[in-house]
Design an enzyme around this catalytic site. Structure first.
Site, mmCIF file in Angstrom:
data_model
loop_
_atom_site.group_PDB
_atom_site.id
_atom_site.type_symbol
_atom_site.label_atom_id
_atom_site.label_comp_id
_atom_site.label_asym_id
_atom_site.label_seq_id
_atom_site.Cartn_x
_atom_site.Cartn_y
_atom_site.Cartn_z
ATOM 1 N N SER A 1 0.758 -1.115 -0.037
ATOM 2 C CA SER A 1 0.120 -0.125 0.024
ATOM 3 C C SER A 1 0.794 1.028 0.023
ATOM 4 C CB SER A 1 -0.825 -0.002 1.158
ATOM 5 O OG SER A 1 -1.841 -1.231 1.334
ATOM 6 N N TYR A 2 1.905 1.236 0.805
ATOM 7 C CA TYR A 2 2.711 2.337 0.952
ATOM 8 C C TYR A 2 3.530 2.602 -0.441
ATOM 9 C CZ TYR A 2 7.252 4.742 2.149
ATOM 10 O OH TYR A 2 8.242 5.805 2.023
ATOM 11 N N ALA A 3 4.064 1.572 -1.208
ATOM 12 C CA ALA A 3 4.656 1.571 -2.315
ATOM 13 C C ALA A 3 3.901 2.181 -3.483
ATOM 14 C CB ALA A 3 5.096 0.330 -2.667
#
Length: 240
Positions: free
Chosen positions: A150-152
């Site tokens: 999700s962060y990426a």
């Protein structure tokens, strides 16, 4: 560039971290008035103790709605010259098909509030000369990171946001993004230790000040013909 920011007002979001502190320090040393805003009141208080209160103000905000982002911009008290967005949430994914909470948090903290701050800035900037927006991504989206999906994806979208906003707001606002990697910060090297050192062509980790100097350059008159770019400050990690 020594006096490039005298009298200019700059908003720095999430500036209480390592890169943020150096960014704010540099702006103040070059004459700017800076408003630091973020969710962590204790971190902002520590930043204020470190940097002093000369031409510096701090504001606690969750940055969780367009109205709240507008309130932050209004707290500056005058039209802004630049917006630097350094806020973000770095967290692992449970990858639970029945729970998208990790995804929603990552997108909200890394992408949505960057967009909302840019929109708020777009009606509150100083129009006497081209203003600046600098967004922050990270090298994780370039290399892939199975534990932080999700962060990426959220930080990957930052690069696209910078390109899109640069067209939307040109020629009045120059929008760019920086992509730090291998920088000595609590959320970076502290978690991975020396495991990543072998993948850095310069054979050393970077310092927050080395990212801050690029941000300062992008906000300076020397970067007057740079827009829509994502500039990697990573010691060569993403050369391919």
């Amino acid at each position: 560039m020594a006096s490039a920011f005298i009298g200019k007002r700059i908003v720095v979001i999430g500036g209480a971290g390592g890169i943020g502190l150096e960014t704010v320090r540099g702006f103040i040393e070059h004459g700017a008035h800076v408003l630091m805003a973020g969710i962590d009141a204790a971190a902002l208080a520590r930043a204020e103790q470190t940097l002093g209160r000369i031409r510096l103000a701090t504001m606690t905000s969750a940055l969780d709605s367009p109205a709240e982002c507008g309130r932050v911009m209004d707290a500056l008290g005058a039209p802004a010259y630049a917006l630097v967005h350094l806020a973000g949430l770095f967290g692992r994914d449970d990858f639970d098909p029945e729970d998208i909470g990790d995804w929603n948090r990552a997108v909200a903290a890394n992408l949505t509030n960057a967009n909302d701050m840019a929109v708020a800035f777009s009606s509150r900037f100083d129009r006497r000369e081209p203003a600046r927006i600098v967004l922050t991504s990270a090298v994780g989206y370039r290399r892939g990171d199975g534990g932080h999906v999700s962060y990426a994806k959220a930080i990957e979208a930052i690069a696209g946001l910078a390109q899109t906003l640069s067209r939307r707001l040109a020629p009045d606002v120059l929008v760019n993004a920086v992509v730090p990697g291998g920088i000595v910060t609590k959320t970076g090297i502290a978690e991975r230790g020396d495991a990543d050192l072998g993948g850095i062509p310069l054979q050393r980790f970077g310092e927050p000040a080395e990212v801050a100097s690029v941000i300062r350059f992008l906000c300076s008159p020397d970067a007057s013909y740079i827009a829509g770019q994502t500039i990697r400050v990573d010691g060569g990690i993403t050369t391919a």
